[in-house]
Design an enzyme around this catalytic site. Sequence first.
Site, PDB file in Angstrom:
ATOM      1  N   HIS A  83       0.857  -1.189   0.000  1.00 40.31           N
ATOM      2  CA  HIS A  83       0.000   0.000   0.000  1.00 40.31           C
ATOM      3  C   HIS A  83       0.885   1.228   0.000  1.00 40.31           C
ATOM      4  O   HIS A  83       1.489   1.578   0.999  1.00 40.31           O
ATOM      5  CB  HIS A  83      -0.914   0.009   1.241  1.00 40.31           C
ATOM      6  CG  HIS A  83      -1.927  -1.075   1.207  1.00 40.31           C
ATOM      7  ND1 HIS A  83      -2.590  -1.499   2.320  1.00 40.31           N
ATOM      8  CD2 HIS A  83      -2.394  -1.827   0.187  1.00 40.31           C
ATOM      9  CE1 HIS A  83      -3.429  -2.464   2.001  1.00 40.31           C
ATOM     10  NE2 HIS A  83      -3.314  -2.671   0.717  1.00 40.31           N
ATOM     11  N   HIS A 140      -0.256   3.012  -7.514  1.00 38.93           N
ATOM     12  CA  HIS A 140      -0.991   2.002  -6.745  1.00 38.93           C
ATOM     13  C   HIS A 140      -2.295   1.779  -7.490  1.00 38.93           C
ATOM     14  O   HIS A 140      -3.280   2.466  -7.248  1.00 38.93           O
ATOM     15  CB  HIS A 140      -1.240   2.466  -5.306  1.00 38.93           C
ATOM     16  CG  HIS A 140      -1.770   1.361  -4.435  1.00 38.93           C
ATOM     17  ND1 HIS A 140      -2.324   1.588  -3.195  1.00 38.93           N
ATOM     18  CD2 HIS A 140      -1.860   0.016  -4.634  1.00 38.93           C
ATOM     19  CE1 HIS A 140      -2.716   0.439  -2.663  1.00 38.93           C
ATOM     20  NE2 HIS A 140      -2.446  -0.525  -3.525  1.00 38.93           N
TER      21      HIS A 140
END
Length: 312
Positions: A31, A108
Site C-alpha cells: 500500500h 498504486h
Amino acid sequence: MDLRDWMSQLPQQLWDTELTQLTLPGKPGSHDAMSYCLDINSPLLRSESDSFRILDKVFSCFTRPTIFKWATTQDKSIEEQLSMGIRYFDLRVAHKPHDSSSDLYFTHVIYTHLTVLETLLSVESWLESHPREIVVLALSHFEGMNDRCHESFIHSLKKLFGSKLCPRTESVLTLRSLWASGYQVILSYDDHSAARHEELWPDVPYNWANQRTAQGVIGYLDRKKDVGRPDGFFVSGLNLTADRYYITTTPSQTLRTLTLSNWACLQTWLQQQLPGSDPHSLNIVAGDFVGTLPLCSVVVALNHKLLHNKFI
C-alpha cells in the site's frame, strides 16, 4: 507525542545500536506511501489484467471511486508523514504509457498527480531541517522503464541526495556513526541496474500477510518470526488487504474502515513485540493511515525495551 526528531531524541545508550536492530515506523510495501495524491483520471497500470481494463473502460463510474476507496492508504503528504515519525517509505515507481516526457510517477493501481523527483525533493528539503533523522527509501516496480530510463533516474537521485546517501559498503549503521558521516538516506533500489552504483542498496524484504483481518496478519507474522529474522533491514507489514470479491460484495466498506476496525487487535500484538537482534525481533513496522492511528508512537516506544541489555 512529537516525533519529528525522534531518532535524535532516543536515549544515548541506543546511539550505538544498529538501525537494523531498532524498530522504525514505515509505510507498507503493498500500500503505497504516495497514495494520498492518486490521480483518479489517470490510466490503469499496464500490469493490471485485461478483464479489469475492460471493466474499467465500460464501467469507470463504478471502478474509479472503488479504486480510490481501496487504493488510498494515506491522507497525509510525505512531509507530514516524516514529521509524524515515518522513517521507511515504499515507493512504487513507473513511467506512464504513451508519455513522451521522462517524468516518473508513483503508482498504486493508478498513477499519482505528483512526480517522483518533485516528491523526493520534498524529502531532501525535510531532511535538511532535521539533520539527525535517517530514512530508508525503498524504490521498486519500475513499470515501463528501460535501462536508459533507469540510468537517468539513478543519476537524478544521486544528484538530489548527494552526500546524504549512505553507501551499501558502510559496515556500521548506528545513529552515532551515520551522524558523524552525514548520511541520512538509505536508498533501496530493486532492480539489477543498482549493482553498478554503491549508493544503492538491495531490496528490503517485506513480510506481507495478504490478509483482511488482524488475526490473519498476526498469524502470518508470528509464523515468520518462528523462521527467524533475516540479516539487515526487513519489514513486518500490519497492512490489511481485501480481494476483489470482498470489495465488490461489501460496498459500504473502505480500506480505512477495515483498518480502523482491526487496529485494536493489531496494536495489542504490536505492543508485545521486541526490537533487537533476537530471531523473533522486529525491525521496520509498516501500517496504513498513520495520521489517524498511533502506529508511529507505539513502534518508536518499543525501542526503549532495548535499554534492558538482555534484548540487545
